[in-house]
Design a protein around this motif. Structure first.
Motif, mmCIF file in Angstrom:
data_model
loop_
_atom_site.group_PDB
_atom_site.id
_atom_site.type_symbol
_atom_site.label_atom_id
_atom_site.label_comp_id
_atom_site.label_asym_id
_atom_site.label_seq_id
_atom_site.Cartn_x
_atom_site.Cartn_y
_atom_site.Cartn_z
ATOM 1 N N HIS A 142 0.869 -1.071 0.033
ATOM 2 C CA HIS A 142 0.022 0.126 -0.013
ATOM 3 C C HIS A 142 0.803 1.230 -0.075
ATOM 4 O O HIS A 142 1.697 1.448 0.988
ATOM 5 C CB HIS A 142 -0.856 -0.042 1.232
ATOM 6 C CG HIS A 142 -2.001 -1.015 1.219
ATOM 7 N ND1 HIS A 142 -3.110 -1.072 0.718
ATOM 8 C CD2 HIS A 142 -1.816 -2.389 1.505
ATOM 9 C CE1 HIS A 142 -3.744 -2.118 0.839
ATOM 10 N NE2 HIS A 142 -3.044 -2.933 1.513
ATOM 11 N N HIS A 169 -3.037 5.205 -1.316
ATOM 12 C CA HIS A 169 -3.884 5.831 -0.209
ATOM 13 C C HIS A 169 -3.567 7.416 -0.118
ATOM 14 O O HIS A 169 -2.244 7.368 -0.116
ATOM 15 C CB HIS A 169 -3.981 4.979 1.137
ATOM 16 C CG HIS A 169 -4.375 3.426 0.862
ATOM 17 N ND1 HIS A 169 -5.499 3.407 0.835
ATOM 18 C CD2 HIS A 169 -3.474 2.719 0.548
ATOM 19 C CE1 HIS A 169 -5.877 2.047 0.497
ATOM 20 N NE2 HIS A 169 -4.309 1.554 0.510
ATOM 21 N N PHE A 175 -5.557 4.719 4.614
ATOM 22 C CA PHE A 175 -5.014 3.218 4.599
ATOM 23 C C PHE A 175 -5.845 2.513 5.580
ATOM 24 O O PHE A 175 -6.420 1.305 5.202
ATOM 25 C CB PHE A 175 -3.615 3.322 4.769
ATOM 26 C CG PHE A 175 -2.943 1.782 5.195
ATOM 27 C CD1 PHE A 175 -3.149 0.563 4.039
ATOM 28 C CD2 PHE A 175 -2.718 1.555 6.363
ATOM 29 C CE1 PHE A 175 -2.712 -0.418 4.279
ATOM 30 C CE2 PHE A 175 -2.180 0.373 6.455
ATOM 31 C CZ PHE A 175 -2.188 -0.864 5.526
ATOM 32 N N PHE A 178 -9.397 2.069 4.769
ATOM 33 C CA PHE A 178 -9.515 0.915 3.863
ATOM 34 C C PHE A 178 -9.551 -0.490 4.399
ATOM 35 O O PHE A 178 -10.295 -1.159 4.221
ATOM 36 C CB PHE A 178 -8.729 1.147 2.737
ATOM 37 C CG PHE A 178 -8.251 -0.121 2.038
ATOM 38 C CD1 PHE A 178 -9.112 -0.192 0.590
ATOM 39 C CD2 PHE A 178 -7.599 -1.035 2.281
ATOM 40 C CE1 PHE A 178 -9.096 -1.262 0.060
ATOM 41 C CE2 PHE A 178 -7.266 -2.196 1.453
ATOM 42 C CZ PHE A 178 -8.355 -2.567 0.168
#
Length: 193
Positions: A142, A169, A175, A178
């Motif tokens: 990520h 993100h 993040f 999510f």
């Protein structure tokens, strides 16, 4: 065990081109500590994997690094959060070690310490090397658009050197949002079955 591996500089605290060298220079990014607390409250364990080449370059010593982390832990505790462990590479780039990201050594140490396979473990950071190291250890990459990651803002698709399936993100808070939303959706699906 629900585990998340985070980068530090540029992801949790403000990135400095001249290195974060003291606890005075260690400044959290807006809402980053609260995001970690949200993960903790949802049952996630948070571990940091960080290159700290300032040690190898002689810019600061271990006592200064410990003071930075003590400040981070204290500020996290004040918002109800915690980081379980900080794994760091103390080497300079020319030392050719296996623990300096983009090498996966720090991630492998984390997997060994916790006795788990890192396949699918989410990892978030603000640089290509953070994601390459995590992906090499099997983690789910990520990218955060904070710190060095800001250079990738409005870049779609990401350059090919980024690991496949890298999710992007805005920051650590996005993040975490999510992850928690995905977890809630998976729980709903399990209940429906």
């Amino acid at each position: 065990m629900k585990l998340v591996i985070l980068d530090r500089n540029g992801s949790i605290n403000v990135h400095r081109d001249d290195f974060v060298k003291s606890e005075v220079e260690w400044t959290p990014l807006p809402n980053a500590l609260e995001a970690i607390a949200r993960l903790n409250h949802a049952g996630w364990h948070v571990v940091i994997a960080s290159n700290q080449s300032g040690l190898g370059r002689g810019l600061f010593d271990v006592a200064s690094l410990n003071a930075m982390h003590a400040k981070m832990h204290k500020m996290l505790a004040a918002v109800g959060g915690r980081v379980d462990a900080v794994f760091y590479c103390p080497h300079s780039p020319d030392e050719d070690c296996g623990c300096r990201k983009p090498q996966p050594g720090l991630f492998r140490q984390i997997g060994e310490r916790y006795g788990i396979d890192l396949a699918g473990v989410p990892t978030a950071g603000d640089s290509l090397r953070d994601l390459q190291a995590g992906a090499a250890a099997g983690c789910e990459p990520h990218l955060l658009l904070t710190g060095m990651g800001a250079a990738c803002r409005n870049v779609d698709p990401l350059p090919p050197e980024y690991p496949p399936d890298t999710r992007v993100h805005e920051d650590l808070g996005a993040f975490v949002e999510f992850l928690l939303a995905r977890e809630a959706q998976q729980a709903t699906l399990q209940v429906a079955v």
